[in-house]
Design a protein around this motif. Structure first.
Motif, PDB file in Angstrom:
ATOM      1  N   GLU A 178      32.228  35.260  33.648  1.00 45.38           N
ATOM      2  CA  GLU A 178      32.011  36.497  32.602  1.00 45.38           C
ATOM      3  C   GLU A 178      31.039  36.405  31.444  1.00 45.38           C
TER       4      GLU A 178
ATOM      5  N   GLY B  31      42.137  28.073  40.174  1.00 47.16           N
ATOM      6  CA  GLY B  31      41.485  29.077  40.646  1.00 47.16           C
ATOM      7  C   GLY B  31      41.529  30.368  39.811  1.00 47.16           C
ATOM      8  N   ARG B  32      42.090  30.559  38.614  1.00 51.50           N
ATOM      9  CA  ARG B  32      41.950  31.456  37.756  1.00 51.50           C
ATOM     10  C   ARG B  32      40.662  31.291  36.766  1.00 51.50           C
TER      11      ARG B  32
ATOM     12  N   ARG C 148      35.222  50.838  47.182  1.00 46.76           N
ATOM     13  CA  ARG C 148      35.792  51.674  46.235  1.00 46.76           C
ATOM     14  C   ARG C 148      35.167  52.374  45.060  1.00 46.76           C
TER      15      ARG C 148
ATOM     16  N   ILE D 273      33.432  51.347  42.686  1.00 47.44           N
ATOM     17  CA  ILE D 273      33.682  50.765  41.617  1.00 47.44           C
ATOM     18  C   ILE D 273      32.338  50.289  40.871  1.00 47.44           C
TER      19      ILE D 273
ATOM     20  N   ASP E 255      30.470  48.386  38.130  1.00 51.02           N
ATOM     21  CA  ASP E 255      30.709  47.585  37.093  1.00 51.02           C
ATOM     22  C   ASP E 255      29.630  46.545  37.225  1.00 51.02           C
TER      23      ASP E 255
ATOM     24  N   PHE F  17      30.589  42.738  38.308  1.00 55.22           N
ATOM     25  CA  PHE F  17      31.019  42.760  39.712  1.00 55.22           C
ATOM     26  C   PHE F  17      29.710  42.847  40.524  1.00 55.22           C
TER      27      PHE F  17
ATOM     28  N   GLU G  21      44.724  36.333  40.959  1.00 56.26           N
ATOM     29  CA  GLU G  21      45.058  36.677  39.731  1.00 56.26           C
ATOM     30  C   GLU G  21      43.900  36.668  38.612  1.00 56.26           C
ATOM     31  N   GLY G  22      43.148  35.737  38.613  1.00 52.86           N
ATOM     32  CA  GLY G  22      41.829  35.747  37.778  1.00 52.86           C
ATOM     33  C   GLY G  22      40.975  36.841  37.919  1.00 52.86           C
ATOM     34  N   ILE G  23      40.848  37.371  39.008  1.00 51.02           N
ATOM     35  CA  ILE G  23      40.015  38.723  39.339  1.00 51.02           C
ATOM     36  C   ILE G  23      40.707  39.797  38.598  1.00 51.02           C
TER      37      ILE G  23
ATOM     38  N   ASP H 254      42.869  39.676  36.234  1.00 51.10           N
ATOM     39  CA  ASP H 254      42.619  39.446  34.675  1.00 51.10           C
ATOM     40  C   ASP H 254      41.282  40.012  34.295  1.00 51.10           C
ATOM     41  N   ILE H 255      40.184  39.720  34.934  1.00 55.48           N
ATOM     42  CA  ILE H 255      38.841  40.171  34.526  1.00 55.48           C
ATOM     43  C   ILE H 255      38.839  41.922  34.840  1.00 55.48           C
ATOM     44  N   ILE H 256      39.348  42.392  36.027  1.00 54.15           N
ATOM     45  CA  ILE H 256      39.401  44.063  36.158  1.00 54.15           C
ATOM     46  C   ILE H 256      39.999  44.389  34.858  1.00 54.15           C
TER      47      ILE H 256
ATOM     48  N   ARG I 272      40.482  43.331  31.778  1.00 47.67           N
ATOM     49  CA  ARG I 272      39.624  43.019  30.737  1.00 47.67           C
ATOM     50  C   ARG I 272      38.094  44.138  30.632  1.00 47.67           C
ATOM     51  N   ARG I 273      38.122  44.250  31.843  1.00 48.56           N
ATOM     52  CA  ARG I 273      36.769  45.243  31.609  1.00 48.56           C
ATOM     53  C   ARG I 273      37.276  46.535  31.961  1.00 48.56           C
TER      54      ARG I 273
ATOM     55  N   ILE J 260      38.747  48.256  34.144  1.00 49.98           N
ATOM     56  CA  ILE J 260      38.685  49.055  35.353  1.00 49.98           C
ATOM     57  C   ILE J 260      39.917  49.388  35.735  1.00 49.98           C
TER      58      ILE J 260
ATOM     59  N   ASP K 162      41.891  50.836  38.966  1.00 53.23           N
ATOM     60  CA  ASP K 162      41.769  51.107  40.182  1.00 53.23           C
ATOM     61  C   ASP K 162      42.975  50.835  40.698  1.00 53.23           C
TER      62      ASP K 162
ATOM     63  N   PHE L 266      43.495  47.479  42.766  1.00 50.17           N
ATOM     64  CA  PHE L 266      43.343  46.281  41.880  1.00 50.17           C
ATOM     65  C   PHE L 266      44.591  46.140  41.320  1.00 50.17           C
TER      66      PHE L 266
END
Lengths: 318, 318
Positions: free
Chosen positions: A134, A214-215, A249, A251, A253, A256, B240-242, B244-246, B248-249, B251, B253, B256
């Motif tokens: 990020e 993982g997060r 989808r 999107i 960004d 990504f 879960e991390g993805i 969070d990023i979605i 924060r950005r 997005i 959708d 997600f």
């Protein structure tokens, strides 16, 4: 400096490889000598407007080609005139200082192990995957699938190999190393992670920052994340899958977009005696250009030599 | 039907648990009897406008509470008046037909193993995670972290447990089972996956569809995906991390949004003798309502009984 490039590897070969070579040459003031290995007539067909081959390039004709799905060891044995087999012959003989291919990854690993051999003291050379973070930088996850089963010692070696790559190629002075795990504290995890933690902690050649969950994979917690290749490969392909969904989808960004792994060019085979770079099957023009640039950096920094020194040190410490 | 609910579990307890109970009651014509376990005064404080407790509810006072970070076995032993300990006492005695908590997952598993015991023949009960699929349905990944190291037999049992859950609770007549792996063909993978594949293939009680790679986790290739809990937990937390990023950005959708795992309520502990549901720490009103609904379905379908029958069959086949 001589860099050998497999022109037949990847889904869009040799066209994109040829385009990558021309882009590299047009953007570089003092280019390396490029040894373009592949089917001569196919390569020449793609030279722009029938232009002559630039003086920095030399075609090495390969009459055979190893397909993506072929069994690595078998294919290398049976196709000694393939572009991958020839590339390793050039590398082993010293005619090339680095070898790049976006072809069969297994064949690239096996070829490296058989021809230029692992560096003394390294049990398992490794291939990683870049992690788009990020914060805009890249991380490196080792291993990404070549070593599906690992011992704690392997993960420790990955940690040192990744650290040396990050230091000498990415110029990160003290790269942070994280252990992929399923909890934050020491003592968490499966048997492998539990046994690896103390080894990483006591290793003075790396900067171990603890467990990474993982997060946190895409955070700046660590520059290098180590795990066995099973989980690493699942992570890599899951990230690619997420990127596919994002695209389906519609999107848009910028973050990504960095999940399109072809753009990074290739990843080094870490732990073998000479520079070897493996590209993604979907490599395009820019990927090939970037792989040549990465090969230059690895040659200039003498990463394999730095790795040899560190592992001599490592063994002396034991 | 009596459902015991831990009112003290989760980050927003007991307020969101109380709200969930009221939503459940307002939306259900013939509600189950709810046994609300927790600090009586705290629960009563949240009753709307000092309203009386609905007749379908009964508060079971718990003077202790197990925190999220406590060591499961130690906490259960030392806090016998905690809401989790009391919940399992009610379940074991038959006063409750199901027990739900969004509290300490480890304590929920240990409590289940000690009080109502694993079903005969099941070596490792499992807790999974839902997978929001692109087709709008959910998949179930087993194991999601409770069993970090597994044997091939464990993964086979997860496959059957997941299939029975999908059949009897999700009403999927012939659920598809996939093996998480790092290649498509049989023979690929680490030692565990290689050894598990033939066992899944020959198991007549499941519909095995082969290997599922990281990029297919959110596809409709399989309804149930099995793996050891290390990789499963990394997948869950990476998702879960993805998410969070979605967020924060910024997005937005709808697909997600389904990565916010709190919304699903909870997942069942599969392989123990009575219905036990574990909620996410971030459980809100809807999560608690959904968990009560899931408990009803598991009780009505007699999932534990169906599992007992299948594993009797499984052992008879051996």
């Amino acid at each position: 400096m001589n860099i050998a490039l497999d022109m037949m590897g990847g889904d869009f070969a040799p066209l994109e490889a040829v385009k990558g070579v021309f882009t590299y040459l047009s953007e570089t003031s003092n280019p390396a000598q490029l040894l373009l290995i592949g089917d001569k007539s196919q390569i020449e067909k793609h030279l722009e407007n029938g232009a002559e081959l630039p003086s920095a390039c030399k075609i090495i004709h390969a009459s055979q080609h190893i397909e993506m799905e072929e069994h690595p060891t078998k294919a290398l044995k049976e196709k000694q005139h393939s572009s991958i087999a020839l590339g390793f012959q050039l590398l082993a003989s010293g005619e090339a200082d680095a070898f790049i291919s976006a072809g069969n990854t297994g064949a690239m690993l096996v070829g490296a192990l058989l021809s230029i051999k692992p560096i003394e003291g390294i049990t398992r050379p490794t291939i990683g995957t870049y992690l788009p973070r990020e914060d805009g930088n890249l991380g490196l996850l080792l291993d990404a699938g070549i070593n599906a089963d690992c011992k704690p010692e392997n993960l420790c070696q990955f940690a040192l190999l990744g650290s040396l790559f990050a230091k000498h190629v990415w110029n990160i002075q003290i790269p942070k190393v994280g252990l992929l795990n399923i909890g934050e504290e020491e003592g968490k995890g499966n048997i492998l992670a539990q046994a690896t933690y103390p080894l990483l902690k006591e290793n003075k050649q790396i900067n171990f920052v603890g467990n990474v969950e993982g997060r946190d994979i895409f955070s700046d917690k660590a520059d290098i994340i180590v795990c066995e290749g099973f989980t690493g490969n699942v992570i890599l392909k899951m990230a690619e899958g997420i990127h596919d969904i994002i695209k389906r989808r519609n999107i848009n960004d910028p973050y990504f977009e960095r999940f399109e792994f072809g753009q990074y060019g290739g990843v080094p085979v870490l732990g073998v005696n000479k520079p070897v770079i493996v590209g993604h099957g979907i490599s395009r023009e820019d990927s090939f250009k970037n792989m040549i640039g990465l090969a230059e950096k690895i040659i200039e920094s003498d990463l394999p030599g730095k790795i040899r020194n560190s592992f001599r040190q490592e063994n002396a410490d034991d």
